[in-house]
Each structure stands twice: as C-alpha cells, then as structure tokens.
Design an enzyme around this catalytic site. Structure first.
Site, PDB file in Angstrom:
ATOM      1  N   ASP A  77     -40.358  16.347  10.702  1.00 22.28           N
ATOM      2  CA  ASP A  77     -41.810  16.509  10.682  1.00 22.28           C
ATOM      3  C   ASP A  77     -42.252  17.143  12.004  1.00 22.28           C
ATOM      4  OD1 ASP A  77     -44.570  16.287  10.567  1.00 22.28           O
ATOM      5  OD2 ASP A  77     -44.566  14.216   9.861  1.00 22.28           O
ATOM      6  N   HIS A 130     -43.215  17.542   7.129  1.00 18.34           N
ATOM      7  CA  HIS A 130     -44.462  16.786   7.114  1.00 18.34           C
ATOM      8  C   HIS A 130     -45.029  16.618   5.700  1.00 18.34           C
ATOM      9  CE1 HIS A 130     -48.147  15.206   8.851  1.00 18.34           C
ATOM     10  NE2 HIS A 130     -48.870  16.090   8.186  1.00 18.34           N
ATOM     11  N   SER A 146     -50.565  12.173   6.332  1.00 24.27           N
ATOM     12  CA  SER A 146     -51.040  12.760   7.587  1.00 24.27           C
ATOM     13  C   SER A 146     -52.208  11.937   8.142  1.00 24.27           C
ATOM     14  CB  SER A 146     -51.393  14.221   7.332  1.00 24.27           C
ATOM     15  OG  SER A 146     -51.441  14.956   8.527  1.00 24.27           O
TER      16      SER A 146
END
Lengths: 438, 395
Positions: free
Chosen positions: B306, B341, B214
């Site tokens: 994601d 994600h 991330s």
C-alpha cells in the site's frame, strides 16, 4: 415476524442465464430437518401467472441443494435440477389451456424463486416467504443482434451471434399456427448460428393479398441468408417443427436453389402431395378431416389425418434423394402429427435408397408434439388456431410432463451437437452440394 | 491460440482496456475446445492457471491516456467485456492478427431484482441498495476515501448478496454543502446515516455493520468508538486511525485537505504518495480513535504494498491497543503481500497509480499493488469479508 427470516440464505446461480442453461438453487442457514417449500413464480407477457413448487427437508447442515436433493412432492418430485421451470403451470383460477411462449426476446423471462416455511401447496401469494430472489432467463446471449428482415417480401427476423462472423446459417420454421416466432432462432444465435426465423403462413404479403406463399418464398429466404456478409453461404441448415417439417423436407429434397448442409425435423412427417404448392400441402390433410378425433375432454387429435402412411410415392417426400444429414426428433406420444410412423417409413425409404447413413432418429417415448428448447413448461394441450381452418380449438399435443421435459433437454443438446458437427465441423459427412439427384 | 479481452469505455472517456493471454494450441478447428479455467497461460498479461485472469488482467490499451482507473459509475448496466480468440501468440501492440471467434460477456454489480434508491434526506447524500425478498435484511454502511463522490458498486454487490447497503458521500460531491475539496460534514452526518439504516423498515436495526476503505476506515472506527452507535461489526481496509484533519466542528476553519501536504512524497516520475500522512506518529493526537472502546468484531485488511496509507503500521497500533485493552479476540487481521491500497471487490483490474487531480495541475497518485498478487488478494479478501458479515450479521 419470524426472527429467523434474516438468516435464511437463498441463492440461484447463475442469476442471469440463457433459457437452456442450468442453474443451481441453494438454500442455507436453516435448522437441520427443516421443512420448506421452494416456489417459482413467473408472470408472462400476456399477464398470466405461472407457478411451480416443491417440498424439501433440509439436511444435517441445514441446506437444500435442488440439483442434488429430492423433492418430496409438489409440481415435481425426486431430484430435478430444473423442475421449478419445466413444471410451471398456470396459477389456480387461470384461463384453461394456456401456453407459455415468449414474444419479445429482447427482454428476459423473470422468475421469482422463493422459500416458504413448511410443505405448502397453495396460498403462496398470501404469505411472506423466508427469502426470495429474482432470476433472469434470456433467449439472447450478450452481443447477439436482432435484425428484422423485409427484403424480397419476407417477414422474418435474423439473429446474428456476437462476434465478427461469418457464421453458419440456419432457416428456422414453426408450424400451422403461423406468426413470426423468434425465440428458438434467438437461442440458436446464442449458440453461434446465424438464424432466420421465418413467418411463411401469415407474412405481410399473405395478410395483404390473401395468397399463401410458395417455394420461391423459402428460396428467397435461403438466398438472403446465403448472401448476407456475416453468413457462410456454404454452411446453411434448415430446422422445421410440425408443418415446418413438411416445408423443410420439401425444400431439402426438391429445391434446385437450396444447398443445405444439414436438416432437422421435429414432430412432423414426410407425407404430402409432392407436386403440390404450399397451399395444396396445407389443405391436403383436410381431405381426411373426418379422421380428426375429439376426446372426452373436447381436445382435438389431428394425428390420424395423415394415417395410414401412403404407399403411393406421389404422396410422400422422396427422402431417398437427400444428400445431406437428416435429424428426426420424434415424440412417440405426439398426438398432432404421426411423427413416429413417418420416421419409420422414412428410415425404410432411405435404407432402400442406400442413403440411410445420413439419417439419425431421436425417439422419445412419452414425449409429445411440442419438443422445444428445454426448461420451459410442458403443455399437454393448449388452445390452438390453425391458419387454414381459422377455427380455435383445444389441441392435444401429447406427452407426459416429466418424460417430455427430460426429452426436451436431451433433444436440444443433441440438436445443437448435430448442428455444430455439420455446420462448424471440418469434415463433411454428406455432400454439401444440393440435395437432389443429378 | 490467443485469447484477448476488451472492455470498451470507462467512466470518463472511451478508452480501450485490453488483456491477453497466450496459450498452447492443442487442436485447431473452427470449434476450439480448451478451457481457460483449467489450462495454463504461457505469456501475456498473466501466467499460469488463472480462470479470471482475462478480467483482472485488463490494462489500458496501447495509446491510452495516462493514469486511468477502471471504475463503474452506473451500476444499473453491466460491464461488457468482449472475449476474442486470435491466431498465434501475439500482443495487442503488435498489430492485427486473425480473429477466429468472439463472445461478449456481461459483468453485473446488481443482481436481478435488487433495488437502487437515491437518498437525499436529513442532509444526507447517498444511495441505498436493497436485496430482493421480503426483508428485513441485515445492513452495511459503506464508506470510501478522500477521492470523494458517491461510489455505489460495492453496496450494489452487497445487496446482490442479501445485505441492505448504504453508500454514503461525505466529500467531493456537488450536493454536499461547502467547497468540494474540503470535509464539511461532522459526526452528526455519519450518525444520521447510521440511524437512517437502523430505522429503515427493510433493515434489521440490530444487525448493521460498517465497511470503510482508506479515509473511510478512520470514519468507521470513529463511529464505533466515539459515538453512542453500536454497529454489529466493522470492516476496515487500508486506512488510518486518525487524521491530519477532523470532521468539522463549528468555527473550525482548518479543515482543508491540503494541510497534510508536508507529508506527501514523490517518486522520480513526480507521482505523489500520501502514505506518510497516516503514519500513526504523524497524526493529530486529538483525532486518534479510542480503540480501547471497541466493542464489536473488527476485520482489518491491508495490502503490504500500500503506497497511499501506512496500513502495516496502523494495523500494528490497532493490534497493540486492543491487546493492552484485553480485546484481542475482536480483531481479525488479513495481510496481503504484493497487494496495494485499492483492495476492492474481485475480478477488476488494479491501478498501481492513477489520476488524482487535474487542477491546478495534473497529479497522479500512487496506490501500489502488483497485478497478480493484488488480484489474488481481492478474491481472497472478498470471500473473507462476506464470511465475516455472515457470521456477525446473520447468525
């Protein structure tokens, strides 16, 4: 510093396992044809260090897999997946005649496995290994519960398997050294049996009063198990090693209270005064004390105390009365008890009585007296203090290390199969009711 | 027969996670012989032959709070998962069934002998994990995202596989300076962390890599391309090449996380997706990392579902930039359909959405990812990550 160090990959899978579980040791990323030594180090609870080591040569891909590749020498040779554990021995300079036994089963045995360059035989502690890892060996599986038992005047520990129960039960007895020995019961609970480790020679009550317990002590232990909410009262077994066999056979054949589903006897005999109290049975062999042999290494050999096997039925448990399956585990090189001769006589008695279909004998040539759960070091002789004579000697147990270790692995697996069949199985090969005539 | 696994307790409350699979009965006795690794589930939390399904299929039990995410805070103890065998093909919500047997399993992040060392020096807030053995070891700097805090479990696992690993907190930690919802450290903080690893006597200074998830991706790429530091390799998972904020420069007061909220989108349940914040077109141009300066292998891992980061678009830009710079050979791109994600170490359940904030109001954010493909992605990606580290840090 050898710059290749960071490359060498050592893995032991599983890194946490039960004591009787196998592991795979893998060394990777070394040059092909590389000489290396794999070393195991364990520091036990009383502070002594034990080690084992083996010499390997890596293959064309620069790998060693201990479960597939042969050791070229060390404390074991050939392909021995678990050799680094069963060939552990006290490090040079240690006190003689040591025995490795875990006392606190709530913690694991920690073994450090390392890889050293070259084929080494000593001085490991003075060198830096190429790689090293720690393995935990547990007697208690996750979820197994340890419950001290004092009710009924008992000195015992109950191990309950993980899960809700109820579980089949087992009474676990050790031998003439006394004390409360928990590790086998803990391991059996890890395999689904609610197991009660029972101290019957040095319990609190005996230490305080000086009196040796008698039949009712064992029957109390049986009742505690039978009535426990997490135990299946109709599925209780008894397992005894050495003098524990004497007690086990006595109860199995003569107790009106115990209704045993099956019985396991390791390294013991059926020879005893059948009308005798526990104390009398304990001192029975002392009449033949003159037959105790001491060899050139000053090791005591007790096996002849019970030989020859008597012909008088008053001096051997009438195994013809048994109504439940009996498993005898015998090391033919047992130097402490005449387990082989006794097993042959028991077979004879049961054949004549017509209940030999209940009998299974496991015979292990070159195995000694101490047939224990596998993958812990074999000791051919160790210091020993009998509770009755109080003398400290070096007792010869017998057994040739490689054969004994293989025997332990085989015997343990077959013992667990036997217990599962009889305690978990839906068929009932012998009568589940009391093992006595009428 | 019905196999049922339960994990009790998670990082902030006692919730019950459960998963179940239903299997055909072959024989019935107290001692059942069937093997999850070989046999097929015909219903429940997952279908088919899934040896690890009872772990990654764990979901909050009926009646649990909304927005839970299963994460281990204390890595020195294991997850305990209880596996039970129940009679018949049942669901937990259907109520009681006869429990035939149960065992407890332990799942550890730390192998025996791995050392956990708290790092609070040079202003750094982190935890270093060292493998067993004589060392020195190759090492990783481990960076997570804007969720903040100090996340240790991936580093603990790397150490269990022979790599020294430093988990570094950089936002949302009470021991870091400034307000917790703001990035208050700058480039020198990350440089310092990398140096600490490099200079550690248990670390091979020339074999240090970086992994980021991330926002950690942005930090990873920034360290590799805009500082004098020379990591040996980079692993980037589902993260951007720029920011709507940057590591604070002196006097800059625009470092509030909230400044990106014009790009937030909401689904019909009011759950927020941050995805558009990281669309390359929406990034502050001065924050975009100079990928053409990349000089070490880069593995970019993305989940095609994601919902928190524009990973596909980002990967495309990375690929194009490197191709234009004649550096395509440095890039390995792994793309996982159905994965979201949070591509994490395998065999723990994916959270498709979870609680992001409780104040000023309760807000749930979308991560994406469908249970089975996400689990497959995690397993595959983890293996690829370890192989990549092996090739670049050990050979």
């Amino acid at each position: 510093m050898d710059r290749r160090q960071y490359r060498v990959k050592l893995s032991v899978q599983p890194s946490r396992g039960l004591v009787d579980e196998k592991f795979i040791i893998l060394v990777q990323n070394t040059p092909p044809g590389f000489w290396l030594t794999i070393h195991a180090l364990h520091k036990c609870e009383d502070g002594h260090s034990w080690e084992a080591f083996a010499h390997y040569t890596t293959n064309a891909t620069g790998t060693v897999n201990v479960s597939e590749d042969p050791s070229l020498g060390g404390t074991y040779s050939g392909v021995e997946q678990m050799g680094l554990l069963w060939s552990l021995r006290p490090v040079p300079g240690s006190k003689p005649a040591l025995r490795l036994r875990k006392v606190n089963v709530l913690t694991p045995m920690e073994v450090t496995i390392s890889v050293y360059q070259g084929h080494q035989t000593k001085g490991f502690m003075d060198q830096v290994p190429l790689a090293s890892t720690v393995v935990e060996r547990w007697y208690m599986a996750p979820g197994v519960r340890r419950v001290p038992i004092t009710e009924g005047g008992l000195t015992a520990t109950l191990f309950l398997p993980s899960g809700l129960g109820p579980f089949p039960g087992l009474l676990d007895l050790w031998g003439g050294g006394g004390k409360l020995v928990e590790y086998r019961a803990a391991l059996l609970a890890s395999h689904g049996f609610a197991s009660l480790a029972l101290d019957y020679l040095t319990p609190k009550i005996t230490m305080e009063t000086g009196k040796i317990v008698d039949n009712d002590y064992f029957e109390t232990a049986y009742r505690v198990l039978e009535q426990h909410p997490e135990v299946l009262g109709s599925r209780i077994a008894m397992l005894g090693l050495s003098f524990g066999t004497s007690m086990t056979l006595k109860m199995a054949a003569y107790s009106k209270v115990m209704k045993l589903r099956c019985v396991v006897c390791v390294g013991g005999s059926h020879v005893q005064p059948i009308e005798g109290s526990v104390e009398q049975i304990l001192s029975f062999s002392q009449k033949n004390a003159g037959k105790t042999r001491i060899n050139e290494e000053n090791q005591v050999i007790y096996r002849n105390l019970q030989l020859p096997i008597p012909t008088d039925p008053a001096f051997k448990v009438d195994v013809g009365r048994l109504q439940c399956p009996l498993l005898l585990v015998v090391g033919e090189d047992d130097q402490c008890w005449p387990a082989y001769e006794s097993a042959m006589d028991m077979k004879d008695m049961m054949q004549r009585a017509g209940n030999d279909h209940l009998l299974t004998i496991l015979l292990y040539p070159k195995a000694g007296h101490l047939l224990e759960p596998p993958y812990t070091p074999h000791a051919r002789f160790t210091t020993f203090r009998r509770v009755d004579t109080r003398e400290k000697v070096v007792a010869l147990w017998g057994g040739e290390t490689v054969a004994h270790s293989h025997s332990q692995e085989d015997a343990w697996r077959k013992t667990l199969d036997f217990l599962r069949e009889n305690l978990y199985g839906s068929t009932n090969p012998g009568a589940a009711s009391s093992c006595k005539n009428n | 027969m019905f196999m049922y696994s339960v994990y009790r307790g998670c990082n902030f409350e006692k919730s019950y996670y459960s998963s179940h699979l239903c299997r055909q009965v072959v024989t019935f006795s107290l001692y059942v012989t069937s093997t999850v690794a070989r046999d097929h589930s015909v219903g429940g939390s997952y279908l088919g032959c899934e040896p690890m399904g009872l772990f990654w299929g764990l979901q909050p039990a009926p009646g649990a709070r909304e927005g839970l995410r299963l994460r281990k805070k204390n890595v020195e103890t294991p997850f305990v998962v209880v596996m039970s065998l129940l009679e018949g093909h049942v669901s937990p919500s259907e109520g009681q069934s006869t429990e035939l047997a149960a065992v407890a399993t332990e799942r550890w992040y730390m192998a025996p002998g791995v050392r956990r060392i708290e790092i609070r020096q040079n202003g750094l807030v982190g935890t270093l994990f060292l493998p067993t053995g004589p060392g020195p070891f190759p090492a990783m700097l481990d960076l997570w995202g804007m969720g903040g805090g100090l996340v240790e479990y991936r580093s603990a696992l790397f150490a269990s596989r022979g790599y020294a690993s430093l988990s570094l907190a950089y936002i949302g930690h009470k021991e870091l300076p400034g307000p917790q919802n703001r990035l208050n450290v700058d480039d020198s903080y990350f440089n310092s962390a990398f140096h600490l690893l490099q200079n550690h006597d248990q670390v091979c200074g020339d074999r240090v890599g970086i992994i980021g998830l991330s926002f950690g991706v942005f930090l990873t790429l920034r360290i590799a391309t805009q500082t004098s530091l020379k990591p040996s390799c980079l692993i980037c998972i589902n993260g951007p090449i720029g920011s709507t904020i940057s590591p604070r420069k002196t006097g800059d007061t625009t470092g509030l996380f909230g400044s990106g909220d014009k790009y937030w989108t909401y689904d019909d349940q009011g759950h927020v997706s941050f995805r558009d914040m990281s669309l390359p077109a929406n990034l502050s141009p001065e924050t975009k990392v100079k990928l053409e300066h990349l000089s070490c292998p880069l593995m970019y891992i993305l989940g095609e579902d994601d919902l928190s980061s524009s990973s596909i678009e980002t990967a495309d830009v990375i690929e194009e930039t490197l191709r234009a710079a004649g550096k395509s050979q440095l890039l390995t791109r792994l793309s996982y359909p159905g994965a979201g994600h949070l591509i994490e170490p395998p065999y723990t359940p994916n959270a498709r959405a979870s609680l992001w904030t409780v104040k000023p109001k309760k807000q749930i954010t979308l991560w994406g990812g469908h249970l089975a493909p996400h689990a497959a992605a995690q397993e595959h990606a983890w293996k690829k990550i370890l192989d990549f580290m092996e090739s670049n840090l050990r050979r």
